[in-house]
Write a protein that holds these residues in place. Structure first.
Motif, PDB file in Angstrom:
ATOM      1  N   GLN A 137       0.829  -1.204   0.000  1.00  0.00           N
ATOM      2  CA  GLN A 137       0.000   0.000   0.000  1.00  0.00           C
ATOM      3  C   GLN A 137       0.864   1.255   0.000  1.00  0.00           C
ATOM      4  OE1 GLN A 137      -2.162  -1.005   3.556  1.00  0.00           O
ATOM      5  NE2 GLN A 137      -3.950  -1.729   2.420  1.00  0.00           N
ATOM      6  N   SER A 164       3.929   1.514  -1.165  1.00  0.00           N
ATOM      7  CA  SER A 164       4.544   1.645  -2.484  1.00  0.00           C
ATOM      8  C   SER A 164       3.557   2.218  -3.492  1.00  0.00           C
ATOM      9  CB  SER A 164       5.044   0.281  -2.976  1.00  0.00           C
ATOM     10  OG  SER A 164       6.072  -0.208  -2.136  1.00  0.00           O
ATOM     11  N   LEU A 165       2.306   1.783  -3.387  1.00  0.00           N
ATOM     12  CA  LEU A 165       1.274   2.282  -4.297  1.00  0.00           C
ATOM     13  C   LEU A 165       1.025   3.765  -4.071  1.00  0.00           C
ATOM     14  CD1 LEU A 165      -0.736   1.510  -6.518  1.00  0.00           C
ATOM     15  CD2 LEU A 165      -2.406   0.994  -4.721  1.00  0.00           C
ATOM     16  N   GLU A 188       3.825   5.730  -5.530  1.00  0.00           N
ATOM     17  CA  GLU A 188       3.688   5.789  -6.989  1.00  0.00           C
ATOM     18  C   GLU A 188       2.636   6.817  -7.375  1.00  0.00           C
ATOM     19  OE1 GLU A 188       2.413   3.027 -10.828  1.00  0.00           O
ATOM     20  OE2 GLU A 188       2.717   2.086  -8.861  1.00  0.00           O
ATOM     21  N   MET A 219      -5.601   5.483  -5.949  1.00  0.00           N
ATOM     22  CA  MET A 219      -5.619   4.383  -4.983  1.00  0.00           C
ATOM     23  C   MET A 219      -6.837   3.493  -5.199  1.00  0.00           C
ATOM     24  SD  MET A 219      -2.867   4.579  -3.110  1.00  0.00           S
ATOM     25  CE  MET A 219      -3.228   3.586  -1.658  1.00  0.00           C
ATOM     26  N   ASN A 237      -6.402   1.224  -8.197  1.00  0.00           N
ATOM     27  CA  ASN A 237      -5.304   0.253  -8.184  1.00  0.00           C
ATOM     28  C   ASN A 237      -5.256  -0.637  -6.949  1.00  0.00           C
ATOM     29  OD1 ASN A 237      -3.353   1.004 -10.611  1.00  0.00           O
ATOM     30  ND2 ASN A 237      -4.120   2.912  -9.770  1.00  0.00           N
ATOM     31  N   THR A 238      -6.133  -0.386  -5.967  1.00  0.00           N
ATOM     32  CA  THR A 238      -6.090  -1.167  -4.736  1.00  0.00           C
ATOM     33  C   THR A 238      -6.387  -2.640  -4.979  1.00  0.00           C
ATOM     34  OG1 THR A 238      -6.708   0.727  -3.365  1.00  0.00           O
ATOM     35  CG2 THR A 238      -7.108  -1.442  -2.439  1.00  0.00           C
ATOM     36  N   LEU A 254      -3.499  -5.112  -5.351  1.00  0.00           N
ATOM     37  CA  LEU A 254      -2.592  -5.488  -4.248  1.00  0.00           C
ATOM     38  C   LEU A 254      -2.811  -6.939  -3.848  1.00  0.00           C
ATOM     39  CD1 LEU A 254      -2.820  -2.296  -2.014  1.00  0.00           C
ATOM     40  CD2 LEU A 254      -1.063  -2.904  -3.683  1.00  0.00           C
TER      41      LEU A 254
END
Length: 212
Positions: free
Chosen positions: A147, A149-150, A153, A205, A208-209, A212
């Protein structure tokens, strides 16, 4: 800050890197900053280090209560300062470096945990994005690094103005007014970039969550 010889080779290397041979002590802070920004002359940065290392070390000692940790933190603050001086316009270096040192220490004590309240209109705390604000169930704790790292980004994908404001306001804990002075933007521009940056981070987020 005492000038005892550094016993650690890594520390010796950084000390030699930060301190220059040229005598810039007669120049004021702004003149040294201009020289460093235009020429990349580490001797100018070395003069600022000699001038303010005791101040930064004192701030670090206040938080860490340990001499070796504070010495390392002092070097880290100045290493970061070398990068930031190329990006931001600094009006009063002494006040600015004091804030940088304080925020560096706080971030270290918080173990670099990040919390950005992306849903809150006033920038207080509601929606939890990262760090202590996240749920600490075993499954989500295992996922925390991914999370983080995301989120990093997502910040890197913001436009330059939003990125600067988000980093200064949330990651370095500067006030709106401080961000305005450091970035050279108006107060309204800072608030707008922070609000838009939070919205863009939330969208990124959410999109793209699931990966994960």
């Amino acid at each position: 800050m005492s000038r005892k010889p550094a016993s650690d080779p890594h520390e010796q290397q950084h000390m030699l890197w930060l301190t220059g041979k040229k005598n810039y002590q007669s120049l004021d802070d702004k003149e040294l900053i201009v020289i460093y920004r235009k020429k990349g002359d580490n001797s100018a940065m070395g003069a600022l280090f000699e001038r303010y290392s005791h101040l930064v070390f004192g701030v670090c000692m206040k938080y860490f209560k340990d001499e070796d940790t504070s010495k390392d933190a002092t070097l880290q603050v100045f290493e970061k300062t070398m990068q930031d001086l190329k990006r931001f316009e600094i009006e009063k270096f002494s006040a600015w470096i004091h804030k940088v040192a304080k925020n560096h220490c706080l971030m270290q004590l918080r173990s670099k945990k990040i919390m950005i309240p992306v849903d809150d209109e006033e920038g207080i705390a509601t929606d939890r994005m990262m760090g202590q604000g996240f749920s600490t169930s075993p499954e989500q704790t295992d996922n925390k690094e991914a999370q983080l790292s995301l989120l990093e980004e997502g910040i890197s994908r913001l436009n330059e103005e939003q990125k600067i404001c988000i980093e200064l306001f949330y990651l370095k804990r500067y006030s709106y007014q401080d961000v305005s002075e450091i970035s050279g933007m108006t107060l309204n521009e800072v608030k707008s970039h922070i609000q838009n940056g939070k919205r863009n981070l939330k969208i990124f987020m959410m999109n793209n969550t699931d990966e994960l």
